[in-house]
Design an enzyme around this catalytic site. Structure first.
Site, short mmCIF file in Angstrom:
data_model
loop_
_atom_site.label_atom_id
_atom_site.label_comp_id
_atom_site.label_asym_id
_atom_site.label_seq_id
_atom_site.Cartn_x
_atom_site.Cartn_y
_atom_site.Cartn_z
N TYR A 155 15.82 2.37 76.16
CA TYR A 155 14.57 3.13 76.34
C TYR A 155 14.70 4.47 75.59
CZ TYR A 155 10.15 4.39 78.55
OH TYR A 155 8.85 4.74 78.78
N LYS A 162 9.46 10.69 78.50
CA LYS A 162 8.88 10.55 79.84
C LYS A 162 9.37 11.66 80.78
CE LYS A 162 6.29 6.84 79.23
NZ LYS A 162 4.85 7.02 78.99
#
Ligand code: NAD
Ligand code: 0WE
Length: 261
Positions: A155, A162
């Site tokens: 990720y 995020k």
């Protein structure tokens, strides 16, 4: 039904009928909201317009969130059409594919800045324009993921984006609170959308997720929609700056159990 009657929502992030933004749109529509949509690039219009029309919406405008002029134009058109809005949905993210594989340490400056620009700064840019259109207060929601707080292999640069998005949610909530505007992030479990379909091994990842999560099931765009509708309505009245999980309880676990089913 009708908990959002008389309210208007502007929705960023529908690419197709698998999009999380589409699940949110359907839920807001079910509760009686009037909807407007934007799409990122010309090739998406043929998908987004029919979806919008199926929910009685004919406000469908192009808006690449990296372009201030396009954002200004989309909001000017929304002002012309709706006057004011009550709900803003930000379900937009992008990083270079090569930055979602291999090692995080190899992230380039350009790749880092691209992910922050599209996935984080865009929320600030949209909130700036939404603010004068929300005189009666409102609800802003964005989409985040567990990779913001714990390392999820591959990720990578999106995890850092995020984390930045969740902090941005808190700072915006502080600034906009006095205007009655709430800002929250929904942290969803892995859903097979267009953005997810590019990730190798995503299916295995979903299977592991469903086996590990307390509720033993994967999350759907309808589950996310139901939470977004709740946040936009009376249930969310004094909730702001939060990251709220729709993840079958996955994030509460400190160790994966070894049930066989
Ligand atoms: P999606 O591909 O359907 O949606 C992503 C959207 O971002 C697309 O509509 C795309 O057009 C838009 N976008 C990308 N660049 C843009 C730009 N420059 N300008 C305007 N729009 C742009 O995938 P999704 O999974 O529905 O993603 C929506 C949000 O949900 C993202 O923030 C994603 O990080 C987040 N999220 C996804 C999952 C998941 O597992 N799918 C889980 C948690 C959070
Ligand atoms: O936020 C996301 C995905 C965001 C995303 C996806 C892509 C794929 C195609 C952003 N940019 C791109 N760029 C592309 O070129 N998710 C939460 C879904 C996701 O993505 C992962 C995950 C999960 C979950 C990537 C690696 C590991 C897990």
């Amino acid at each position: 039904m009708d908990s959002l009657k008389g309210k208007t929502a502007l929705i960023f992030g529908v690419a197709n009928d698998h999009s999380i933004a589409w699940g949110i749109a359907q839920a807001l529509h079910r509760e009686g909201a009037t909807l407007g949509f934007t799409y990122a690039m010309d090739s998406l219009e043929k998908r987004v317009r029919p979806l919008a029309e199926s929910l009685g919406a004919d406000f469908v405008e192009k808006c690449d969130v990296t372009d201030d002029a396009q954002i200004d134009e989309a909001f000017a058109k929304a002002k012309e059409r709706f006057g004011t809005i009550d709900i803003l949905v930000h379900a937009v993210a992008f990083a270079n594919r090569e930055d979602l594989a291999g090692r995080f340490v190899d992230t380039s400056r350009d790749g880092f800045l691209l992910a922050q620009n599209i996935s984080v700064y865009s929320l600030i840019a949209l909130a700036q324009r939404a603010l004068p259109m929300m005189p009666d207060g409102g609800s802003i929601v964005t989409m985040t993921y567990y990779g913001a707080e714990k390392v999820v292999p591959k990720y990578n640069v999106m995890g850092v984006a995020k984390a930045s998005l969740e902090a941005t949610t808190r700072y915006l909530a502080n600034d906009l609170g006095p205007e009655g505007i709430r800002v929250n992030a929904i942290s969803a479990g892995p859903i097979r959308t267009l953005a997810a379909s590019g990730i190798s091994g995503f299916r295995d990842y979903q299977r592991t997720f469903a086996q590990s999560a307390p509720l033993r099931q994967n999350v759907t765009i309808d589950d996310v929609g139901a939470l977004a509708a709740f946040l936009a309505g009376d249930g969310g009245r004094l909730i702001t700056g939060e990251t709220i999980y729709v993840d079958s309880g996955y994030h509460i676990m400190g160790m994966q159990h070894s049930d066989d089913e």
